[in-house]
Write an enzyme that holds these catalytic residues in place. Structure first.
Site, PDB file in Angstrom:
ATOM      1  CD  GLU A  78     -12.589  -8.178  24.719  1.00 50.98           C
ATOM      2  OE1 GLU A  78     -12.330  -9.352  24.939  1.00 50.98           O
ATOM      3  OE2 GLU A  78     -12.398  -7.276  25.558  1.00 50.98           O
TER       4      GLU A  78
ATOM      5  CG  HIS B  74     -13.567 -15.858  25.625  1.00 54.42           C
ATOM      6  ND1 HIS B  74     -13.132 -16.180  26.893  1.00 54.42           N
ATOM      7  CD2 HIS B  74     -12.747 -16.509  24.762  1.00 54.42           C
ATOM      8  CE1 HIS B  74     -12.107 -16.997  26.807  1.00 54.42           C
ATOM      9  NE2 HIS B  74     -11.846 -17.219  25.525  1.00 54.42           N
TER      10      HIS B  74
ATOM     11  CE  LYS C 292     -14.415 -14.229  42.820  1.00 53.46           C
ATOM     12  NZ  LYS C 292     -13.581 -15.233  43.416  1.00 53.46           N
TER      13      LYS C 292
ATOM     14  CG  ASN D  46     -18.289 -13.712  29.204  1.00 49.57           C
ATOM     15  OD1 ASN D  46     -17.868 -12.755  29.869  1.00 49.57           O
ATOM     16  ND2 ASN D  46     -17.513 -14.722  28.873  1.00 49.57           N
TER      17      ASN D  46
ATOM     18  N   GLY E 202     -12.166  -2.114  33.374  1.00 50.20           N
ATOM     19  CA  GLY E 202     -13.439  -1.518  32.966  1.00 50.20           C
ATOM     20  C   GLY E 202     -13.413  -0.840  31.603  1.00 50.20           C
ATOM     21  CB  SER E 203     -11.180  -0.950  28.636  1.00 56.07           C
ATOM     22  OG  SER E 203     -11.200  -2.301  28.249  1.00 56.07           O
TER      23      SER E 203
HETATM   24  C1  GRF Z   1     -11.636  -8.437  28.369  1.00 58.65           C
HETATM   25  O1  GRF Z   1     -10.518  -8.795  27.620  1.00 58.65           O
HETATM   26  C2  GRF Z   1     -12.666  -9.514  28.278  1.00 58.65           C
HETATM   27  O2  GRF Z   1     -12.574 -10.264  27.114  1.00 58.65           O
HETATM   28  C3  GRF Z   1     -12.339 -10.403  29.430  1.00 58.65           C
HETATM   29  O3  GRF Z   1     -11.875  -9.530  30.429  1.00 58.65           O
HETATM   30  C4  GRF Z   1     -11.328  -8.356  29.841  1.00 58.65           C
HETATM   31  C5  GRF Z   1     -11.952  -7.152  30.500  1.00 58.65           C
HETATM   32  O4  GRF Z   1     -11.271  -5.984  30.278  1.00 58.65           O
HETATM   33  N1  GRF Z   1     -13.440 -11.255  29.750  1.00 58.65           N
HETATM   34  P1  GRF Z   1     -11.841  -4.600  30.833  1.00 58.65           P
HETATM   35  O5  GRF Z   1     -11.936  -4.715  32.340  1.00 58.65           O
HETATM   36  O6  GRF Z   1     -13.172  -4.347  30.212  1.00 58.65           O
HETATM   37  O7  GRF Z   1     -10.839  -3.567  30.442  1.00 58.65           O
END
Ligand code: GRF
Length: 214
Positions: free
Chosen positions: A187, A117, A99, A115, A19-20
């Site tokens: 991200e 990625h 999912k 999303n 959940g970062s």
């Molecule tokens: C992230 O690296 C995202 O790109 C991928 O899943 C990871 C989620 O990390 N789809 P977090 O749970 O938000 O820390």
């Protein structure tokens, strides 16, 4: 963003893991004053950090899994849709949701699902490209750059219109962990920025290409 009189832009954040990205969204809302509200956080994983973070922040935290729907795809999909409709969600944000979404949800929220990625799509995407595997693949290919992509979700994995991308260098000394950490930091700014663009209605899609307007 002037949030004085307008109704908040409502997002639902779907997450399976730590959940970062959810934390980054919460920080961004608090710091930027963006007129964005998290309607609920949904996870297929009852033990996810994301659900804990949501609970701590006083946000409706929903555990929604196939198991809880007795493995019935239709019940699963309809329940998800009804959660979204009831909460008047404007945008679904997949922040590490592992999912695939039911097609009826993708269809109803067409061009309203983001999303994030951890690579520069269209390279290193697809069904089995997630988590550490992405960084391993980038390193074993000897790429000199990688990065993060925020894209719209279609029925095909990682193939929807690209909204934002940011790159970072890949050093010879990088490991999957060090590269993953660099990309996670990207991200954490890119995903909130993309949400802000949608909240301000600054994104349009034509012929599968997303355009950002001033
Ligand atoms: C992230 O690296 C995202 O790109 C991928 O899943 C990871 C989620 O990390 N789809 P977090 O749970 O938000 O820390």
């Amino acid at each position: 963003m002037d949030s004085s009189n307008t109704k908040p832009f409502r997002i639902a954040v779907f997450a399976s893991g730590a959940g970062s990205n959810l934390s980054a969204i919460l920080r961004w809302i608090a710091e930027s004053g963006a007129n964005v509200e998290i309607a609920f956080v949904l996870s297929n994983n009852s033990k996810s950090g994301a659900l804990m973070i949501a609970k701590e922040a006083g946000i409706n935290a929903i555990h929604h899994s196939h198991k809880r729907c007795e493995g019935n795809e239709v019940v699963f999909a309809n329940h998800m849709l009804s959660l979204l409709r009831t909460a008047n969600v404007d945008l679904i944000v997949l922040a590490g949701y592992m999912k695939q979404l039911p097609p009826i949800v993708v269809h109803e929220y067409s061009n309203r699902i983001l999303n994030v990625h951890p690579a520069l799509l269209p390279a290193f995407g697809g069904k089995d490209m997630y988590g550490r595997r992405v960084h391993e693949a980038v390193l074993s290919r000897g790429c000199k750059v990688s990065g993060a992509t925020v894209h719209l979700v279609t029925e095909e994995y990682d193939a929807g219109p690209i909204v934002l991308q940011q790159c970072c260098s890949v050093e010879a000394t990088d490991t999957p962990e060090s590269l993953g950490a660099k990309i996670a930091a990207l991200e954490h700014t890119l995903l909130p920025r993309a949400i802000g663009l949608f909240a301000e209605a600054r994104v349009t899609v034509e012929n599968d290409v997303a355009f950002i307007h001033e």
